[in-house]
Design a protein around this motif. Structure first.
Motif, PDB file in Angstrom:
ATOM      1  N   ASP A 199       0.811  -1.214   0.000  1.00 40.22           N
ATOM      2  CA  ASP A 199       0.000   0.000   0.000  1.00 40.22           C
ATOM      3  C   ASP A 199       0.851   1.273   0.000  1.00 40.22           C
ATOM      4  OD1 ASP A 199       0.922  -0.609   2.544  1.00 40.22           O
ATOM      5  OD2 ASP A 199      -0.857   0.135   3.576  1.00 40.22           O
ATOM      6  N   GLY A 200       2.139   1.136  -0.289  1.00 41.85           N
ATOM      7  CA  GLY A 200       3.042   2.287  -0.297  1.00 41.85           C
ATOM      8  C   GLY A 200       3.787   2.394   1.017  1.00 41.85           C
ATOM      9  N   ILE A 201       4.900   3.090   0.979  1.00 39.29           N
ATOM     10  CA  ILE A 201       5.739   3.209   2.171  1.00 39.29           C
ATOM     11  C   ILE A 201       5.886   4.678   2.541  1.00 39.29           C
ATOM     12  CG2 ILE A 201       7.943   3.248   0.945  1.00 39.29           C
ATOM     13  CD1 ILE A 201       8.715   1.103   3.281  1.00 39.29           C
ATOM     14  N   SER A 202       5.862   4.961   3.819  1.00 42.39           N
ATOM     15  CA  SER A 202       5.927   6.346   4.285  1.00 42.39           C
ATOM     16  C   SER A 202       7.370   6.763   4.564  1.00 42.39           C
ATOM     17  CB  SER A 202       5.106   6.506   5.569  1.00 42.39           C
ATOM     18  OG  SER A 202       5.765   5.861   6.656  1.00 42.39           O
ATOM     19  N   LEU A 203       7.574   8.060   4.656  1.00 43.79           N
ATOM     20  CA  LEU A 203       8.901   8.572   5.018  1.00 43.79           C
ATOM     21  C   LEU A 203       9.301   8.095   6.410  1.00 43.79           C
ATOM     22  CD1 LEU A 203       8.809  12.217   3.629  1.00 43.79           C
ATOM     23  CD2 LEU A 203      10.141  10.299   2.777  1.00 43.79           C
TER      24      LEU A 203
END
Length: 164
Positions: free
Chosen positions: A48-52
């Motif tokens: 689902d995507g990766i955050s900073l």
């Protein structure tokens, strides 16, 4: 006696362990020489995507464990949507997508091909061109395969207001 330098393969094993602990996928590890120095790069992602914050947490966890790799700079990042397909898993996830394929040597006078990815089977990469032709390439003869990313005018619109 100085410590023995850690190999990239050893760093990759540590990186995989940290990825498993943090529930992210380790996509690639590379050590490359660039004009400004040697870069040790870890590419991680999540479905689902990766955050900073997740990238930073991974960086903080891995950095002290790979300090014996000879590098000048270390980076942890997402591989991006147009990352090259390398592993069997990459090819499975990209089946049906439009890809650009480049070969080391010309095939029928061309080195670049574009088409829908049929898949990687028995060491052969298969694509279907726009005119319905199926092309097969031995994986060892292919320099790079990556998804084609196209943006429409609508995709490029910036909905956020600019300025104060």
């Amino acid at each position: 006696m100085p410590k023995k330098a850690m190999s990239v393969r050893e760093a990759e094993k540590i990186a995989q362990r940290i990825a498993d602990e943090q529930n992210v996928e380790l996509v690639d590890v590379e050590l490359v020489k660039e004009p400004t120095g040697h870069f040790l790069r870890f590419f991680i992602e999540k479905p689902d995507g990766i955050s900073l914050n997740e990238l930073e947490a991974y960086h903080r966890r891995i950095q002290p464990l790979v300090e014996n790799v000879e590098y000048d700079f270390m980076e942890v990042s997402s591989p991006g949507a147009d990352r090259p397909l390398k592993s069997e898993r990459d090819f499975e996830r990209a089946e049906g997508l439009e890809v650009e394929l480049k070969t080391y040597r010309p095939v029928n006078g061309a080195k670049q091909f574009r088409g829908g990815l049929i898949g990687l089977r028995d060491g052969m990469i298969e694509i279907e061109t726009g005119d319905g032709e199926t092309l097969s390439f031995p994986k060892k003869d292919v320099a790079i395969v990556r998804p084609v990313i196209e943006f429409s005018e609508e995709d490029l619109k910036d909905d956020a207001p600019v300025g104060p």
